[in-house]
Design a protein around this motif. Structure first.
Motif, PDB file in Angstrom:
ATOM      1  N   ALA A   1       0.799  -1.226   0.000  1.00 29.17           N
ATOM      2  CA  ALA A   1       0.000   0.000   0.000  1.00 29.17           C
ATOM      3  C   ALA A   1       0.828   1.270   0.000  1.00 29.17           C
ATOM      4  O   ALA A   1       0.337   2.311  -0.422  1.00 29.17           O
ATOM      5  CB  ALA A   1      -0.932   0.003   1.208  1.00 29.17           C
TER       6      ALA A   1
ATOM      7  N   TYR B   1      -5.434   5.248  -0.701  1.00 25.23           N
ATOM      8  CA  TYR B   1      -5.727   3.827  -0.867  1.00 25.23           C
ATOM      9  C   TYR B   1      -7.236   3.680  -0.867  1.00 25.23           C
ATOM     10  O   TYR B   1      -7.937   4.492  -0.258  1.00 25.23           O
ATOM     11  CB  TYR B   1      -5.092   3.022   0.277  1.00 25.23           C
ATOM     12  CG  TYR B   1      -5.270   1.541   0.165  1.00 25.23           C
ATOM     13  CD1 TYR B   1      -4.452   0.786  -0.680  1.00 25.23           C
ATOM     14  CD2 TYR B   1      -6.253   0.872   0.884  1.00 25.23           C
ATOM     15  CE1 TYR B   1      -4.618  -0.581  -0.802  1.00 25.23           C
ATOM     16  CE2 TYR B   1      -6.421  -0.496   0.768  1.00 25.23           C
ATOM     17  CZ  TYR B   1      -5.598  -1.222  -0.077  1.00 25.23           C
ATOM     18  OH  TYR B   1      -5.757  -2.567  -0.203  1.00 25.23           O
TER      19      TYR B   1
ATOM     20  N   ASN C   1     -12.498  -2.800   7.864  1.00 30.22           N
ATOM     21  CA  ASN C   1     -11.645  -3.991   7.838  1.00 30.22           C
ATOM     22  C   ASN C   1     -10.347  -3.735   8.603  1.00 30.22           C
ATOM     23  O   ASN C   1      -9.360  -3.252   8.042  1.00 30.22           O
ATOM     24  CB  ASN C   1     -11.372  -4.391   6.390  1.00 30.22           C
ATOM     25  CG  ASN C   1     -10.624  -5.706   6.285  1.00 30.22           C
ATOM     26  OD1 ASN C   1      -9.946  -6.146   7.210  1.00 30.22           O
ATOM     27  ND2 ASN C   1     -10.730  -6.334   5.125  1.00 30.22           N
TER      28      ASN C   1
ATOM     29  N   GLY D   1      -9.956   1.157   0.397  1.00 28.27           N
ATOM     30  CA  GLY D   1     -10.173  -0.042   1.176  1.00 28.27           C
ATOM     31  C   GLY D   1     -11.412   0.078   2.027  1.00 28.27           C
ATOM     32  O   GLY D   1     -12.002   1.147   2.158  1.00 28.27           O
ATOM     33  N   ASP D   2     -11.798  -1.033   2.612  1.00 27.74           N
ATOM     34  CA  ASP D   2     -12.973  -1.095   3.479  1.00 27.74           C
ATOM     35  C   ASP D   2     -12.620  -0.463   4.821  1.00 27.74           C
ATOM     36  O   ASP D   2     -11.743  -0.946   5.532  1.00 27.74           O
ATOM     37  CB  ASP D   2     -13.373  -2.560   3.652  1.00 27.74           C
ATOM     38  CG  ASP D   2     -14.578  -2.765   4.543  1.00 27.74           C
ATOM     39  OD1 ASP D   2     -15.127  -1.780   5.072  1.00 27.74           O
ATOM     40  OD2 ASP D   2     -14.977  -3.931   4.698  1.00 27.74           O
TER      41      ASP D   2
ATOM     42  N   LEU E   1      -7.132  -5.546   7.262  1.00 24.07           N
ATOM     43  CA  LEU E   1      -6.541  -4.840   6.133  1.00 24.07           C
ATOM     44  C   LEU E   1      -5.675  -3.684   6.624  1.00 24.07           C
ATOM     45  O   LEU E   1      -4.556  -3.501   6.171  1.00 24.07           O
ATOM     46  CB  LEU E   1      -7.643  -4.309   5.209  1.00 24.07           C
ATOM     47  CG  LEU E   1      -7.191  -3.393   4.082  1.00 24.07           C
ATOM     48  CD1 LEU E   1      -6.786  -4.225   2.880  1.00 24.07           C
ATOM     49  CD2 LEU E   1      -8.299  -2.429   3.715  1.00 24.07           C
ATOM     50  N   LYS E   2      -6.195  -2.909   7.565  1.00 22.53           N
ATOM     51  CA  LYS E   2      -5.452  -1.769   8.112  1.00 22.53           C
ATOM     52  C   LYS E   2      -4.151  -2.232   8.747  1.00 22.53           C
ATOM     53  O   LYS E   2      -3.092  -1.636   8.539  1.00 22.53           O
ATOM     54  CB  LYS E   2      -6.295  -1.026   9.145  1.00 22.53           C
ATOM     55  CG  LYS E   2      -7.531  -0.373   8.574  1.00 22.53           C
ATOM     56  CD  LYS E   2      -8.387   0.182   9.698  1.00 22.53           C
ATOM     57  CE  LYS E   2      -9.760   0.552   9.234  1.00 22.53           C
ATOM     58  NZ  LYS E   2     -10.603   1.039  10.330  1.00 22.53           N
TER      59      LYS E   2
END
Length: 167
Positions: free
Chosen positions: A56, A123, A129, A125-126, A132-133
């Motif tokens: 990322a 980025y 989530n 992203g959800d 993911l973070k």
């Protein structure tokens, strides 16, 4: 009392080379700060100061930026067009807990902070989530550098959305 903030469109500026130049914008000084920050980031990346394998944080480009609050509101109320007669009856019941007017909508949780023109996201992203973070940002070798660089250029990294820069 809460007040909404809308940037005057004359102060919005296009973000260069953002997602293929698709017209992303933010407030002019935010764009200038990000461009300077990206220049430093790219320079340090070329010098080998950053991990090139970062998923990322090996390339810094804006994915999301200013969103018109009026456009967001039109989308929000657009779902009501097909059932206005029934909706008016329903309004009397729900109006105390769900925003119906534009003013109440702007003061609600449904409006993105990007409507201020002071927020950039690098980025997509959800937001909910946490894995993911953690995987792509918090445990990334480049994340501490990214946070410090953002600070130097007048940004704060949102602790709940680590790819969000707030001027």
């Amino acid at each position: 009392i809460s007040h909404t903030v809308f940037p005057n469109s004359q102060y919005l500026k296009s973000i260069p080379a953002s997602r293929g130049g698709d017209g992303l914008q933010a407030v002019n000084f935010v764009v200038d700060a990000f461009v300077a920050m990206k220049y430093k980031f790219d320079q340090d990346f070329r010098n080998g100061s950053l991990d090139p394998n970062s998923k990322a944080l090996s390339n810094l480009s804006v994915k999301k930026a200013y969103t018109s609050p009026l456009f967001q509101y039109d989308q929000y109320v657009g779902v009501f067009d097909s059932f206005i007669p029934v909706f008016m009856d329903y309004i009397e019941i729900i109006s105390k807990s769900v925003p119906v007017t534009r003013t109440m909508y702007f003061l609600s949780k449904y409006v993105s902070s990007r409507t201020t023109g002071l927020v950039l996201e690098v980025y997509e992203g959800d937001y909910s989530n946490d894995k993911l973070k953690a995987d792509l940002f918090y445990s990334d070798r480049n994340f501490e550098y990214f946070k410090n660089l953002a600070y130097v250029f007048g940004f704060m990294v949102d602790k709940h959305i680590p790819w969000r820069l707030v001027a």
